[in-house]
Design a protein around this motif. Structure first.
Motif, mmCIF file in Angstrom:
data_model
loop_
_atom_site.group_PDB
_atom_site.id
_atom_site.type_symbol
_atom_site.label_atom_id
_atom_site.label_comp_id
_atom_site.label_asym_id
_atom_site.label_seq_id
_atom_site.Cartn_x
_atom_site.Cartn_y
_atom_site.Cartn_z
ATOM 1 N N SER A 54 0.828 -1.208 0.000
ATOM 2 C CA SER A 54 0.000 0.000 0.000
ATOM 3 C C SER A 54 0.864 1.260 0.000
ATOM 4 O O SER A 54 0.518 2.272 -0.639
ATOM 5 C CB SER A 54 -0.920 0.008 1.224
ATOM 6 O OG SER A 54 -1.833 -1.074 1.181
ATOM 7 N N ALA A 55 1.999 1.215 0.714
ATOM 8 C CA ALA A 55 2.918 2.361 0.719
ATOM 9 C C ALA A 55 3.450 2.619 -0.686
ATOM 10 O O ALA A 55 3.488 3.768 -1.160
ATOM 11 C CB ALA A 55 4.066 2.108 1.688
ATOM 12 N N GLY A 56 3.858 1.557 -1.372
ATOM 13 C CA GLY A 56 4.354 1.717 -2.730
ATOM 14 C C GLY A 56 3.302 2.264 -3.671
ATOM 15 O O GLY A 56 3.576 3.122 -4.522
ATOM 16 N N ALA A 57 2.057 1.783 -3.515
ATOM 17 C CA ALA A 57 0.971 2.255 -4.376
ATOM 18 C C ALA A 57 0.712 3.741 -4.161
ATOM 19 O O ALA A 57 0.485 4.491 -5.124
ATOM 20 C CB ALA A 57 -0.293 1.453 -4.093
ATOM 21 N N ALA A 58 0.747 4.205 -2.904
ATOM 22 C CA ALA A 58 0.530 5.631 -2.630
ATOM 23 C C ALA A 58 1.623 6.483 -3.270
ATOM 24 O O ALA A 58 1.344 7.577 -3.788
ATOM 25 C CB ALA A 58 0.478 5.870 -1.120
ATOM 26 N N CYS A 59 2.850 5.999 -3.249
ATOM 27 C CA CYS A 59 3.941 6.747 -3.893
ATOM 28 C C CYS A 59 3.728 6.845 -5.400
ATOM 29 O O CYS A 59 3.956 7.907 -6.002
ATOM 30 C CB CYS A 59 5.280 6.055 -3.598
ATOM 31 S SG CYS A 59 5.827 6.184 -1.889
ATOM 32 N N VAL A 60 3.306 5.756 -6.021
ATOM 33 C CA VAL A 60 3.050 5.777 -7.463
ATOM 34 C C VAL A 60 1.930 6.757 -7.793
ATOM 35 O O VAL A 60 2.014 7.547 -8.746
ATOM 36 C CB VAL A 60 2.704 4.357 -7.964
ATOM 37 C CG1 VAL A 60 2.226 4.399 -9.409
ATOM 38 C CG2 VAL A 60 3.913 3.438 -7.839
ATOM 39 N N GLN A 61 0.854 6.745 -7.013
ATOM 40 C CA GLN A 61 -0.282 7.620 -7.282
ATOM 41 C C GLN A 61 0.059 9.094 -7.071
ATOM 42 O O GLN A 61 -0.616 9.973 -7.608
ATOM 43 C CB GLN A 61 -1.459 7.220 -6.399
ATOM 44 C CG GLN A 61 -2.085 5.896 -6.824
ATOM 45 C CD GLN A 61 -2.879 5.229 -5.719
ATOM 46 O OE1 GLN A 61 -2.736 5.569 -4.542
ATOM 47 N NE2 GLN A 61 -3.710 4.270 -6.083
ATOM 48 N N ALA A 62 1.098 9.358 -6.290
ATOM 49 C CA ALA A 62 1.521 10.743 -6.062
ATOM 50 C C ALA A 62 2.386 11.288 -7.195
ATOM 51 O O ALA A 62 2.687 12.489 -7.221
ATOM 52 C CB ALA A 62 2.289 10.841 -4.742
ATOM 53 N N ALA A 63 2.774 10.428 -8.130
ATOM 54 C CA ALA A 63 3.669 10.870 -9.203
ATOM 55 C C ALA A 63 2.983 11.904 -10.086
ATOM 56 O O ALA A 63 1.871 11.672 -10.571
ATOM 57 C CB ALA A 63 4.107 9.669 -10.036
ATOM 58 N N PRO A 64 3.610 13.056 -10.332
ATOM 59 C CA PRO A 64 3.006 14.072 -11.217
ATOM 60 C C PRO A 64 2.843 13.523 -12.630
ATOM 61 O O PRO A 64 3.697 12.794 -13.142
ATOM 62 C CB PRO A 64 4.029 15.218 -11.184
ATOM 63 C CG PRO A 64 4.833 14.988 -9.939
ATOM 64 C CD PRO A 64 4.885 13.504 -9.755
ATOM 65 N N GLY A 65 1.730 13.871 -13.255
ATOM 66 C CA GLY A 65 1.498 13.451 -14.632
ATOM 67 C C GLY A 65 1.044 12.021 -14.803
ATOM 68 O O GLY A 65 0.914 11.551 -15.939
ATOM 69 N N LEU A 66 0.802 11.309 -13.692
ATOM 70 C CA LEU A 66 0.334 9.925 -13.814
ATOM 71 C C LEU A 66 -1.037 9.923 -14.502
ATOM 72 O O LEU A 66 -1.962 10.599 -14.047
ATOM 73 C CB LEU A 66 0.225 9.282 -12.434
ATOM 74 C CG LEU A 66 -0.190 7.803 -12.405
ATOM 75 C CD1 LEU A 66 0.946 6.919 -12.910
ATOM 76 C CD2 LEU A 66 -0.589 7.382 -10.988
ATOM 77 N N PRO A 67 -1.181 9.189 -15.595
ATOM 78 C CA PRO A 67 -2.488 9.160 -16.275
ATOM 79 C C PRO A 67 -3.582 8.628 -15.347
ATOM 80 O O PRO A 67 -3.321 7.802 -14.466
ATOM 81 C CB PRO A 67 -2.260 8.213 -17.460
ATOM 82 C CG PRO A 67 -0.779 8.177 -17.652
ATOM 83 C CD PRO A 67 -0.175 8.381 -16.300
ATOM 84 N N LEU A 68 -4.789 9.086 -15.586
ATOM 85 C CA LEU A 68 -5.903 8.678 -14.738
ATOM 86 C C LEU A 68 -6.120 7.169 -14.791
ATOM 87 O O LEU A 68 -6.370 6.528 -13.772
ATOM 88 C CB LEU A 68 -7.168 9.423 -15.165
ATOM 89 C CG LEU A 68 -8.312 9.473 -14.154
ATOM 90 C CD1 LEU A 68 -7.878 10.173 -12.872
ATOM 91 C CD2 LEU A 68 -9.520 10.179 -14.758
ATOM 92 N N TRP A 69 -5.990 6.578 -15.980
ATOM 93 C CA TRP A 69 -6.198 5.141 -16.099
ATOM 94 C C TRP A 69 -5.160 4.376 -15.285
ATOM 95 O O TRP A 69 -5.459 3.317 -14.710
ATOM 96 C CB TRP A 69 -6.164 4.707 -17.563
ATOM 97 C CG TRP A 69 -4.816 4.849 -18.235
ATOM 98 C CD1 TRP A 69 -4.391 5.879 -19.012
ATOM 99 C CD2 TRP A 69 -3.727 3.920 -18.170
ATOM 100 N NE1 TRP A 69 -3.092 5.676 -19.435
ATOM 101 C CE2 TRP A 69 -2.668 4.468 -18.942
ATOM 102 C CE3 TRP A 69 -3.537 2.682 -17.550
ATOM 103 C CZ2 TRP A 69 -1.444 3.818 -19.101
ATOM 104 C CZ3 TRP A 69 -2.321 2.029 -17.706
ATOM 105 C CH2 TRP A 69 -1.288 2.593 -18.478
#
Length: 412
Positions: free
Chosen positions: A86-101
């Motif tokens: 879950s920690a890793g997933a939160a970091c990925v979702q915080a990445a700027p420009g991450l596509p919505l999909w």
């Protein structure tokens, strides 16, 4: 076991309690941050609701394929790994420009992988505390969850304002790491509760066995559907009051805290047997008011009152444990948790879809009405046919037999 002092004197309950509390705070902060981020980008009530509760839909896939792991993995290692995931997933979702999909793909993967987590966690609670202490232990965790949600939503709203939604996601990731560390270093390594390797076949076989008992089936449905529909109403807080969603979430957590405190600590077994349906009705009925689009003070009061009804889940979980053999307790609790989360995702999708076509208030009132209807439909199947507190509950196969725990004023 009837007092909090006795509970916290139980070896290992304190670190278990701490890990669950920190993880709840992390889930609360990251959920609010992601819902806010998606709503800001899209302006869509449906997508915002799915961002906060959509991972619950993935619990369906996990419950059908991975749930046998709840009793067949070492609990400490499993809980540590899930917190780090879950920690890793939160970091990925915080990445700027991450596509919505891509953000939604991460949510679905984590949701599916986490499906055994509830079974592992609450099956472990069954080992940490005596069986007769399950209800008070579960109520304390619910109460703490409510308190952490109050803090998480209130602080999370502030963090989103000060650090942005992406910054709040990173803070949530740090909390997940803390939860993983407390689990790894605070709990004893235990062997799995059941032998054999986790598999899709074993998951389905045990799920079929659990579902085959009519009394258990009614308990599962009562745990899943009314609760899930009401959480669908909660998923529209951001769309209903964008500037005050954190306050509404905190009010809901306060009501849940009050209900779990009263039911878990002060209500006797005789009254617990009578309060199930009224509490499930209370959970939904106040949301009917949102059809009139109440102002914030009245809306907040309705949310607090309704959330007291979440204590109905405590009574149903206690009954589920009385109907389930110890060696299947993890998967039974996991199926309960996964089904509840999946229905929360369904509720969020239904409420969000109605809100997209009408308004957030109408969506909230509509799913509340459905919840009331389901509670009334299930009531006959949940009625205690044992003749009172001193009667017998069906055992694991659904046939009449002695209850697995003593039937006294303190336990059911």
């Amino acid at each position: 076991m009837r007092t909090y002092r006795e509970l916290f004197r139980t070896p290992e309950f304190t670190p278990f309690f701490a890990a669950v509390s920190v993880q709840t705070a992390a889930q609360t902060a990251t959920g609010l941050a992601l819902g806010t981020l998606v709503y800001t980008r899209t302006g869509s009530p449906l997508l915002s609701a799915l961002a906060m509760f959509g991972p619950s839909l993935a619990q369906v896939a996990g419950a059908l394929t991975l749930l046998s792991a709840a009793d067949r993995l070492p609990p400490r290692a499993a809980l540590t790994g899930l917190a780090l995931l879950s920690a890793g997933a939160a970091c990925v979702q915080a990445a700027p420009g991450l596509p919505l999909w891509a953000a939604f793909a991460v949510l679905l993967v984590v949701g599916a992988a986490s499906s055994p987590g509830g079974g592992v966690r609450y099956g472990l609670l069954n080992e940490v505390v005596p069986r007769e202490g399950f209800l008070i232990g579960r109520s304390v965790l619910n109460m703490t969850g409510g308190a952490m949600q109050i803090c998480g939503f209130a602080v999370g709203g502030l963090l989103v304002t000060v650090f942005s939604a992406r910054g709040t996601l990173l803070i949530g990731a740090g909390l997940y790491v803390v939860a993983a560390a407390v689990t790894r270093f605070g709990l004893t390594a235990r062997p799995p509760r059941a032998t054999g390797r986790p598999s899709v076949r074993e998951t389905r076989r045990t799920n079929a066995l659990l579902w085959s008992s009519t009394p258990r089936r009614y308990v599962f449905l009562a745990l899943w559907v009314p609760n899930g529909l009401v959480v669908g109403a909660e998923s529209l807080y951001v769309a209903y009051a964008p500037g005050h969603a954190g306050l509404l979430f905190a009010g809901g957590a306060l009501g849940m805290l009050a209900g779990d405190t009263l039911v878990g600590r002060f209500v006797t077994a005789r009254w617990r047997a009578r309060l199930g349906s009224p509490l499930r009705l209370l959970l939904a009925a106040p949301y009917l008011l949102f059809a009139l689009r109440p102002e914030l003070p009245l809306a907040l009061a309705a949310v607090v009152l309704a959330s007291v009804g979440f204590a109905a889940s405590l009574l149903l979980q206690e009954r589920l444990m009385a109907l389930t053999p110890q060696e299947l307790s993890g998967q039974a609790l996991g199926l309960s948790s996964s089904g509840m989360l999946a229905m929360q995702g369904v509720g969020a999708a239904v409420a969000g879809g109605i809100a997209q076509l009408t308004s957030p208030g109408t969506g909230m009132a509509a799913v509340a009405g459905l919840s009331v209807a389901v509670t009334l439909a299930l009531a006959p199947g949940l009625r205690d046919r044992s003749g009172g507190v001193g009667g017998r509950l069906p055992v694991a196969d659904g046939s009449p037999g002695a209850s697995r725990t003593p039937r006294t004023e303190e336990t059911t």
